[in-house]
Enzyme design. Structure first.
Site, PDB file in Angstrom:
ATOM      1  N   TYR A 114     -15.117 -11.844   0.840  1.00 55.51           N
ATOM      2  CA  TYR A 114     -15.754 -10.522   0.415  1.00 55.51           C
ATOM      3  C   TYR A 114     -17.144 -10.862  -0.525  1.00 55.51           C
ATOM      4  CZ  TYR A 114     -12.670  -6.992   1.767  1.00 55.51           C
ATOM      5  OH  TYR A 114     -11.795  -6.147   2.446  1.00 55.51           O
TER       6      TYR A 114
ATOM      7  N   ARG B  62      -3.405   6.640   0.055  1.00 49.76           N
ATOM      8  CA  ARG B  62      -3.910   7.685   0.703  1.00 49.76           C
ATOM      9  C   ARG B  62      -2.687   8.404   1.642  1.00 49.76           C
ATOM     10  NH1 ARG B  62      -8.670   4.705   3.685  1.00 49.76           N
ATOM     11  NH2 ARG B  62      -6.931   2.893   3.491  1.00 49.76           N
TER      12      ARG B  62
ATOM     13  N   ASP C  11      -7.001  -3.242  -6.597  1.00 46.76           N
ATOM     14  CA  ASP C  11      -7.393  -3.563  -5.552  1.00 46.76           C
ATOM     15  C   ASP C  11      -7.906  -5.147  -5.952  1.00 46.76           C
ATOM     16  OD1 ASP C  11      -9.220  -2.489  -3.048  1.00 46.76           O
ATOM     17  OD2 ASP C  11     -10.351  -4.148  -3.950  1.00 46.76           O
TER      18      ASP C  11
ATOM     19  N   ARG D  65       0.694  -1.167  -0.082  1.00 43.26           N
ATOM     20  CA  ARG D  65      -0.009   0.031  -0.058  1.00 43.26           C
ATOM     21  C   ARG D  65       0.850   1.418  -0.092  1.00 43.26           C
ATOM     22  NH1 ARG D  65      -4.337  -1.887   4.501  1.00 43.26           N
ATOM     23  NH2 ARG D  65      -5.284  -3.364   3.591  1.00 43.26           N
TER      24      ARG D  65
ATOM     25  N   ARG E 283      -6.008  11.407  -8.061  1.00 39.59           N
ATOM     26  CA  ARG E 283      -7.293  10.825  -8.146  1.00 39.59           C
ATOM     27  C   ARG E 283      -8.285  11.539  -7.916  1.00 39.59           C
ATOM     28  NH1 ARG E 283      -9.471   6.758  -3.724  1.00 39.59           N
ATOM     29  NH2 ARG E 283     -11.570   7.226  -4.256  1.00 39.59           N
TER      30      ARG E 283
END
Length: 346
Positions: free
Chosen positions: A155, A32, A77, A28, A41
């Site tokens: 998921y 962010r 992702d 990661r 983005r």
């Protein structure tokens, strides 16, 4: 490219010559924590960004530019392949991936899209993004990325994030045939996704199983290992290292290696020297600085880094990473300084 320090370590060719520092990248690392990521983005939805080639390439390269890490990890992702196959899924801010229709019955599995030529064509934006990224990275390797069948299928069964995965674990036991059909579908989905990245230029791959620590070893071997093996097998004929990483999976290191990994990632819960006693001799490892030290003093961070280097010193190859992903609140300068410190160690 084949002589890049990261690739030599991933192949278990740690040298004793001119460059003996351990290469480093962070899970990661693109995301962010970086202001340039937020700027690039903008208002683009996360999953839309992942399938917009120029934007995905730019985001992938950003941490290499800033931190001087030894590899880029393809910006994606774990649910991107499912979206490309036609499933309704979105990443909700503050929640995570959420599927429109959970998959919980044999009829639900029957209704899953067929993975034929349409899916292969849907992977074109991924191929384009990888090609753009590789061109920009130059001599820095790109690591391809995919989610492992257990986590992705979980998921789908739960419908979104879960703390205990009860529905998934129950399905595995009460309807094993339904589970295996679902996991096999996901395995083909992820395997073809990985293969597309390698054929487009990725130099290594990582199969990420973020929820697998919820399983015991027996259930993992019976219900998960064959499907993870199918994913890794999709690129086994290609000359790229295959990293397998799971969170909270210290008790699964051996079977995760048996699934077809050539490199095993270890999270921060187990010392690397202890992991090396479990894994077959000669297995390269990746890990495993505790992400929590990113929020401590420099003295504490560097002490942790030295300890991880020492614990991995007996490996045939050691790629330094965190024990999980970069938290979004991380100060980017902390990562830049940590990379410089690691590169200075001999």
């Amino acid at each position: 490219m084949s002589d890049a320090p990261l690739l030599r370590h991933l192949r278990g060719e740690r040298g004793e010559s001119e460059d003996t520092s351990a290469p480093v990248w962070f899970m990661r690392q693109a995301g962010r924590s970086l202001p340039e990521y937020r700027e690039a983005r903008g208002t683009t939805a996360m999953l839309d960004a992942c399938v917009t080639p120029a934007l995905a390439a730019e985001i992938t390269v950003q941490p290499v530019r800033r931190h001087h890490v030894d590899a880029g990890i393809f910006f994606s992702d774990i649910v991107v392949p499912a979206r490309l196959a036609g499933l309704g899924v979105e990443i909700r801010p503050g929640v995570g991936p959420v599927f429109d229709h959970p998959i919980r019955t044999a009829a639900d599995v029957d209704a899953l899209p067929k993975l034929g030529d349409d899916y292969e064509a849907a992977l074109d934006p991924i191929r384009e993004a990888v090609g753009l990224t590789v061109a920009e990275l130059g001599t820095t390797p790109l690591i391809g990325f995919a989610g492992a069948p257990f986590t992705v299928a979980s998921y789908m069964v739960e419908g979104g994030p879960s703390r205990d995965h009860l529905r998934t674990r129950a399905l595995m036991r009460t309807e094993p045939e339904t589970w295996h059909r679902l996991a096999s579908w996901v395995a083909e989905l992820s395997g073809r996704f990985l293969r597309a990245q390698v054929l487009a230029g990725a130099s290594a791959v990582q199969l990420f199983d973020s929820w697998v620590g919820a399983l015991g070893a027996d259930l993992y071997r019976e219900a998960v290992l064959p499907h993870s093996a199918e994913v890794l097998g999709a690129v086994a004929d290609l000359p790229v290292p295959r990293i397998h990483f799971g969170v909270g999976a210290a008790h699964l290191l051996r079977p995760m290696h048996e699934a077809g990994a050539t490199v095993v990632g270890v999270d921060h819960r187990m010392r690397l020297d202890e992991a090396l006693e479990i894994l077959p001799e000669g297995t390269p490892v990746q890990g495993n600085i505790d992400p929590a030290v990113l929020f401590t003093s420099e003295e504490v961070r560097f002490a942790e880094a030295r300890a991880v280097l020492a614990a991995g010193a007996g490996a045939s190859g050691h790629v330094v990473n965190l024990g999980h992903g970069v938290p979004p609140e991380t100060d980017p300068q902390v990562l830049t300084d940590l990379v410089a410190f690691l590169h200075a160690q001999r």
